[in-house]
Design a protein around this motif. Structure first.
Motif, PDB file in Angstrom:
ATOM      1  N   PRO A 113     -11.074   6.521  -0.013  1.00  0.00           N
ATOM      2  CA  PRO A 113     -10.094   7.588  -0.283  1.00  0.00           C
ATOM      3  C   PRO A 113      -9.585   8.277   0.979  1.00  0.00           C
ATOM      4  N   ALA A 114     -10.349   8.197   2.059  1.00  0.00           N
ATOM      5  CA  ALA A 114      -9.894   8.818   3.306  1.00  0.00           C
ATOM      6  C   ALA A 114      -8.895   7.934   4.047  1.00  0.00           C
ATOM      7  N   TRP A 115      -8.802   6.673   3.636  1.00  0.00           N
ATOM      8  CA  TRP A 115      -7.966   5.717   4.366  1.00  0.00           C
ATOM      9  C   TRP A 115      -6.712   5.277   3.614  1.00  0.00           C
ATOM     10  N   VAL A 116      -6.668   5.466   2.308  1.00  0.00           N
ATOM     11  CA  VAL A 116      -5.524   4.991   1.503  1.00  0.00           C
ATOM     12  C   VAL A 116      -5.116   6.107   0.530  1.00  0.00           C
ATOM     13  N   ASN A 117      -3.926   6.062  -0.034  1.00  0.00           N
ATOM     14  CA  ASN A 117      -2.830   5.117   0.000  1.00  0.00           C
ATOM     15  C   ASN A 117      -1.623   5.862   0.527  1.00  0.00           C
ATOM     16  N   GLY A 118      -1.451   5.855   1.853  1.00  0.00           N
ATOM     17  CA  GLY A 118      -0.444   6.675   2.503  1.00  0.00           C
ATOM     18  C   GLY A 118       0.937   6.567   1.913  1.00  0.00           C
ATOM     19  N   GLY A 119       1.512   7.711   1.557  1.00  0.00           N
ATOM     20  CA  GLY A 119       2.862   7.747   1.008  1.00  0.00           C
ATOM     21  C   GLY A 119       2.923   7.678  -0.502  1.00  0.00           C
ATOM     22  N   PHE A 120       1.799   7.369  -1.157  1.00  0.00           N
ATOM     23  CA  PHE A 120       1.804   7.213  -2.606  1.00  0.00           C
ATOM     24  C   PHE A 120       0.775   8.100  -3.318  1.00  0.00           C
ATOM     25  N   GLY A 121      -0.375   8.320  -2.702  1.00  0.00           N
ATOM     26  CA  GLY A 121      -1.421   9.109  -3.347  1.00  0.00           C
ATOM     27  C   GLY A 121      -2.801   8.576  -3.001  1.00  0.00           C
ATOM     28  N   GLY A 122      -3.696   8.584  -4.001  1.00  0.00           N
ATOM     29  CA  GLY A 122      -5.060   8.135  -3.775  1.00  0.00           C
ATOM     30  C   GLY A 122      -5.257   6.665  -4.053  1.00  0.00           C
ATOM     31  N   LYS A 126      -6.230   5.085  -6.707  1.00  0.00           N
ATOM     32  CA  LYS A 126      -5.713   4.581  -7.984  1.00  0.00           C
ATOM     33  C   LYS A 126      -4.245   4.189  -7.916  1.00  0.00           C
ATOM     34  N   THR A 127      -3.488   4.823  -7.025  1.00  0.00           N
ATOM     35  CA  THR A 127      -2.056   4.504  -6.947  1.00  0.00           C
ATOM     36  C   THR A 127      -1.804   3.096  -6.414  1.00  0.00           C
ATOM     37  N   ILE A 128      -2.797   2.494  -5.782  1.00  0.00           N
ATOM     38  CA  ILE A 128      -2.640   1.113  -5.309  1.00  0.00           C
ATOM     39  C   ILE A 128      -2.383   0.191  -6.493  1.00  0.00           C
ATOM     40  N   ALA A 129      -2.987   0.496  -7.630  1.00  0.00           N
ATOM     41  CA  ALA A 129      -2.820  -0.341  -8.827  1.00  0.00           C
ATOM     42  C   ALA A 129      -1.429  -0.209  -9.443  1.00  0.00           C
ATOM     43  N   THR A 130      -0.747   0.899  -9.189  1.00  0.00           N
ATOM     44  CA  THR A 130       0.570   1.126  -9.805  1.00  0.00           C
ATOM     45  C   THR A 130       1.721   0.973  -8.816  1.00  0.00           C
ATOM     46  N   THR A 131       1.407   0.805  -7.551  1.00  0.00           N
ATOM     47  CA  THR A 131       2.433   0.594  -6.528  1.00  0.00           C
ATOM     48  C   THR A 131       2.751  -0.899  -6.436  1.00  0.00           C
ATOM     49  N   THR A 132       4.026  -1.247  -6.525  1.00  0.00           N
ATOM     50  CA  THR A 132       4.373  -2.665  -6.430  1.00  0.00           C
ATOM     51  C   THR A 132       4.093  -3.181  -5.024  1.00  0.00           C
TER      52      THR A 132
END
Length: 468
Positions: free
Chosen positions: A283-292, A294-300
């Motif tokens: 959580p300290a390393w991702v997801n820049g520009g989108f959120g935490g 969990k947003t990796i799963a919803t970001t295309t």
């Protein structure tokens, strides 16, 4: 160079009056003959006599082997969508112009699931561009895949044996490789690195140290990511795990993992998953520009790297084909807005390189379909694609490598052709389709979206592995 595809045949003149006078009928026949002569002159060398196959001249002469099927349409279905599919369709524009064979292309994010539905429903495309050898094997089991024509089989000698192996099922070669892509890359902004005083890391330890440094700087997150891709959601996460398994444990463990001799629950794969957890689920390393996380799963995956251009994140692990996703006007190069560096090995494996590719598979043996299939297996087509496509590399060894003017293509070709590298095809693409393009994608998505632990992810995938 672009070529017009708007050429049309002249109208046929026919009499509609069954009782027309002889001289009028003769005049109509002469008019029709003249039209036919003009049409033949446009496509032939002007030799006397009627020819079933026109003789092509000028710039079209190179397509002579595919002539004789003008006015036909070949359907093609693939997972390649815009903007990447735009260059794909440009690559055969002159072929269509010269031969008169129209290629009706359809790209879909739901390709993996829809192909099976269409084939089983009797609505298979003439050609499918399949990115997973496991899915190719599944399609062969339907007995609907057509063996390639002799010219395509002959052209297989233009590819390295490992590529032919990936396109072979039960000892039979089925599908010509279309492309190769380099997956072991990290995208970043050279300008941002230079301004911040960061150096491109050359070891995994350096990469992790840089990530920690960026995280504490307060200026954006070190990593951005996205694994959403329609019904193929989850595939970028499988790449992250594959990179670590290959880099940490080498080719033999990787191969054993593909065949399920090494299970997801085995210590080595679990260790690799924990490495990914500390990296892309941090959580300290991702997801820049989108959120935490969990947003990796919803970001295309197409949008995943764009925050790099705004300084919201610094790095994205993604394949060479991601170059096509950058907005128009983005400068790609060592001194540009974005570029990529080789992803260092997570262990002691010598130059691990993960790659992927696509294979042209036929479901019809109509002559025009075989003509297209033959053409797409040639270095001539690959060179036509290279000229119009950034971020695209061919698997065909006969391609003129001086045509690669794009710096990412040059970087990719360097590692993909390095005889000292430890190359392996994307593992999920080699696994049975029920796993590689099914349960693994689902479980890996749940890892990010629902916070599953590594044991739960492994158990879910292992239990779904087909018995044969």
């Amino acid at each position: 160079m672009m070529f017009s595809t708007s050429g049309t045949r002249g109208p046929r003149t026919r009499s509609h009056d069954e009782h027309t006078r002889p001289h009028a009928r003769r005049r109509a026949l002469l008019t029709a003959a003249a039209s036919a002569s003009l049409l033949a002159a446009a496509c032939s060398s002007g030799s006397k006599g009627t020819q079933a196959t026109p003789s092509l001249t000028g710039d079209c002469a190179q397509y002579q082997a595919y002539a004789g099927h003008s006015g036909t349409t070949v359907t093609m279905f693939a997972s390649i969508i815009s903007p990447e599919s735009d260059s794909l369709q440009k690559s055969w524009a002159q072929f269509t112009h010269c031969t008169g064979i129209k290629i009706s292309y359809e790209g879909s994010n739901d390709f993996e699931s829809q192909l099976g539905v269409r084939v089983s429903g009797g609505n298979a495309p003439d050609l499918a561009v399949i990115p997973q050898p496991g899915l190719l094997a599944q399609m062969v089991k339907t007995h609907k895949v057509v063996k390639p024509p002799a010219d395509t089989v002959s052209n297989e000698n233009n590819w390295a044996p490992i590529w032919k192996q990936y396109a072979t099922v039960n000892g039979t070669f089925y599908a010509a490789p279309m492309s190769a892509n380099m997956k072991s890359l990290v995208w970043y902004s050279p300008k941002a690195f230079r301004t911040a005083g960061y150096q491109v890391p050359t070891t995994w330890s350096d990469l992790m140290s840089l990530s920690a440094k960026i995280a504490t700087s307060g200026k954006g997150k070190p990593w951005c990511g996205g694994i959403s891709s329609g019904t193929a959601t989850g595939w970028p996460a499988t790449d992250w795990l594959e990179e670590v398994v290959l880099g940490k444990y080498g080719g033999q463990v990787y191969d054993d993992w593909v065949s399920h001799k090494a299970k997801f629950s085995d210590p080595q794969i679990q260790d690799a998953m924990k490495t990914v957890q500390n990296w892309m689920l941090n959580p300290a390393w991702v997801n820049g520009g989108f959120g935490g996380v969990k947003t990796i799963a919803t970001t295309t995956f197409q949008d995943a790297g764009k925050p790099i251009l705004k300084g919201d994140c610094w790095m994205l692990q993604q394949a060479s084909f991601y170059e096509a996703q950058w907005p128009t006007g983005t400068q790609v190069g060592p001194d540009g807005d974005v570029f990529a560096f080789y992803l260092p090995a997570a262990g002691s494996t010598q130059t691990p390189v993960e790659g992927g590719g696509e294979f042209v598979t036929a479901f019809s043996s109509r002559p025009e379909v075989q003509a297209v299939q033959n053409y797409l297996s040639t270095p001539q087509w690959a060179e036509a694609r290279i000229k119009v496509a950034r971020g695209w590399v061919s698997a065909n060894e006969k391609v003129d490598k001086t045509l690669y003017t794009d710096p990412i293509d040059q970087l990719s070709a360097k590692y993909l052709t390095d005889p000292n590298s430890t190359f392996r095809f994307d593992a999920s693409d080699l696994m049975p389709a029920a796993i590689g393009s099914g349960e693994e994608w689902k479980a890996m998505t749940a890892w990010f979206a629902q916070g599953w632990n590594t044991t739960q992810v492994a158990q879910d995938i292992d239990s779904a592995w087909p018995s044969s």
